[in-house]
Design a protein around this motif. Sequence first.
Motif, mmCIF file in Angstrom:
data_model
loop_
_atom_site.group_PDB
_atom_site.id
_atom_site.type_symbol
_atom_site.label_atom_id
_atom_site.label_comp_id
_atom_site.label_asym_id
_atom_site.label_seq_id
_atom_site.Cartn_x
_atom_site.Cartn_y
_atom_site.Cartn_z
ATOM 1 N N ASP A 173 0.812 -1.220 0.000
ATOM 2 C CA ASP A 173 0.000 0.000 0.000
ATOM 3 C C ASP A 173 0.844 1.268 0.000
ATOM 4 N N TRP A 174 2.110 1.189 0.388
ATOM 5 C CA TRP A 174 2.979 2.364 0.375
ATOM 6 C C TRP A 174 3.574 2.637 -1.005
ATOM 7 N N ASN A 175 3.447 1.695 -1.938
ATOM 8 C CA ASN A 175 4.068 1.867 -3.255
ATOM 9 C C ASN A 175 3.111 2.614 -4.192
ATOM 10 N N VAL A 176 3.029 3.914 -3.986
ATOM 11 C CA VAL A 176 2.100 4.733 -4.756
ATOM 12 C C VAL A 176 2.490 4.822 -6.234
ATOM 13 N N ALA A 177 3.782 4.732 -6.531
ATOM 14 C CA ALA A 177 4.208 4.756 -7.937
ATOM 15 C C ALA A 177 3.677 3.522 -8.666
ATOM 16 N N ALA A 178 3.731 2.364 -8.019
ATOM 17 C CA ALA A 178 3.195 1.141 -8.633
ATOM 18 C C ALA A 178 1.685 1.261 -8.793
ATOM 19 N N GLU A 179 1.005 1.773 -7.780
ATOM 20 C CA GLU A 179 -0.446 1.932 -7.872
ATOM 21 C C GLU A 179 -0.810 2.859 -9.041
ATOM 22 N N ARG A 180 -0.094 3.954 -9.171
ATOM 23 C CA ARG A 180 -0.331 4.892 -10.271
ATOM 24 C C ARG A 180 -0.117 4.194 -11.623
ATOM 25 N N PHE A 181 0.956 3.408 -11.740
ATOM 26 C CA PHE A 181 1.239 2.669 -12.967
ATOM 27 C C PHE A 181 0.110 1.689 -13.283
ATOM 28 N N TYR A 182 -0.292 0.883 -12.300
ATOM 29 C CA TYR A 182 -1.334 -0.117 -12.542
ATOM 30 C C TYR A 182 -2.673 0.526 -12.919
ATOM 31 N N LEU A 183 -3.012 1.626 -12.288
ATOM 32 C CA LEU A 183 -4.262 2.310 -12.645
ATOM 33 C C LEU A 183 -4.201 2.840 -14.079
ATOM 34 N N LYS A 184 -3.032 3.342 -14.511
ATOM 35 C CA LYS A 184 -2.870 3.807 -15.894
ATOM 36 C C LYS A 184 -2.999 2.654 -16.884
ATOM 37 N N GLN A 185 -2.712 1.440 -16.436
ATOM 38 C CA GLN A 185 -2.823 0.256 -17.287
ATOM 39 C C GLN A 185 -4.258 -0.257 -17.364
ATOM 40 N N GLY A 186 -5.182 0.369 -16.617
ATOM 41 C CA GLY A 186 -6.581 -0.039 -16.643
ATOM 42 C C GLY A 186 -6.990 -0.965 -15.514
ATOM 43 N N ALA A 187 -6.121 -1.152 -14.525
ATOM 44 C CA ALA A 187 -6.442 -2.029 -13.397
ATOM 45 C C ALA A 187 -7.430 -1.364 -12.451
ATOM 46 N N SER A 188 -8.159 -2.181 -11.722
ATOM 47 C CA SER A 188 -9.014 -1.679 -10.652
ATOM 48 C C SER A 188 -8.448 -2.162 -9.323
ATOM 49 N N VAL A 189 -8.774 -1.449 -8.251
ATOM 50 C CA VAL A 189 -8.239 -1.751 -6.929
ATOM 51 C C VAL A 189 -9.294 -2.481 -6.110
ATOM 52 N N THR A 190 -8.870 -3.523 -5.401
ATOM 53 C CA THR A 190 -9.757 -4.189 -4.454
ATOM 54 C C THR A 190 -9.315 -3.801 -3.046
ATOM 55 N N THR A 191 -10.140 -4.092 -2.073
ATOM 56 C CA THR A 191 -9.818 -3.685 -0.708
ATOM 57 C C THR A 191 -9.302 -4.830 0.150
ATOM 58 N N LYS A 192 -9.111 -5.989 -0.426
ATOM 59 C CA LYS A 192 -8.603 -7.114 0.359
ATOM 60 C C LYS A 192 -7.157 -6.896 0.759
ATOM 61 N N ARG A 193 -6.797 -7.469 1.888
ATOM 62 C CA ARG A 193 -5.411 -7.470 2.333
ATOM 63 C C ARG A 193 -4.904 -8.894 2.255
ATOM 64 N N ARG A 194 -3.643 -9.058 1.996
ATOM 65 C CA ARG A 194 -3.051 -10.387 1.873
ATOM 66 C C ARG A 194 -2.390 -10.775 3.184
ATOM 67 N N PHE A 195 -2.653 -11.994 3.626
ATOM 68 C CA PHE A 195 -2.067 -12.525 4.854
ATOM 69 C C PHE A 195 -1.260 -13.767 4.504
ATOM 70 N N ARG A 196 -0.338 -14.130 5.380
ATOM 71 C CA ARG A 196 0.410 -15.366 5.177
ATOM 72 C C ARG A 196 0.784 -15.928 6.537
ATOM 73 N N ILE A 197 0.998 -17.223 6.541
ATOM 74 C CA ILE A 197 1.396 -17.912 7.752
ATOM 75 C C ILE A 197 2.301 -19.076 7.362
ATOM 76 N N ALA A 198 3.339 -19.277 8.094
ATOM 77 C CA ALA A 198 4.229 -20.405 7.823
ATOM 78 C C ALA A 198 3.588 -21.684 8.359
ATOM 79 N N VAL A 199 3.675 -22.744 7.602
ATOM 80 C CA VAL A 199 3.135 -24.033 8.046
ATOM 81 C C VAL A 199 4.188 -25.112 7.936
#
Length: 154
Positions: A128-154
């Motif tokens: 979420d801190w990578n605003v340059a990437a977000e700007r790039f992806y939006l210019k490419q026609g991407a849409s943003v979702t509000t999900k957050r990604r989690f991970r756990i070691a197993v």
Amino acid sequence: MGSGSASRVAVLVAGPEHVAALLPLIEAHALFERSAATCTEETLRSALAEPGAVLFAWLALDERGRAIGYATATRDFSTWSGKPFLHLDCLYLTETARGAGVGSLLLDAVKLFAIRLGLDELQWQTPDWNVAAERFYLKQGASVTTKRRFRIAV
């Protein structure tokens, strides 16, 4: 332009023979995202190996043949839509390659691959801190979702 001029860049499908060029970019990408890469040459080579590759990769090379960016993707499945999709695991450019259209070339190569597989969706995450990437992806026609990604070691 510098080494990242899109008009002088070749994007190729990367296989096991490109691991030596991919690994430094993967490590730089992890550092950029405030993390560390633990993938080994052997693991990466195996993941890219056909038949049965589980990872697909593209490499951007400048006019001198130097690796200046990469993208990786995996095939995934959505139980909500009931359809497979392509997950863009990574898209990274060296600092000198940013802002010159190289990212678009890599993303276009990944989208074309998805189309060839008969997939109609590409999904990914970015910090979420990578605003340059977000700007790039939006210019490419991407849409943003509000999900957050989690991970756990197993």
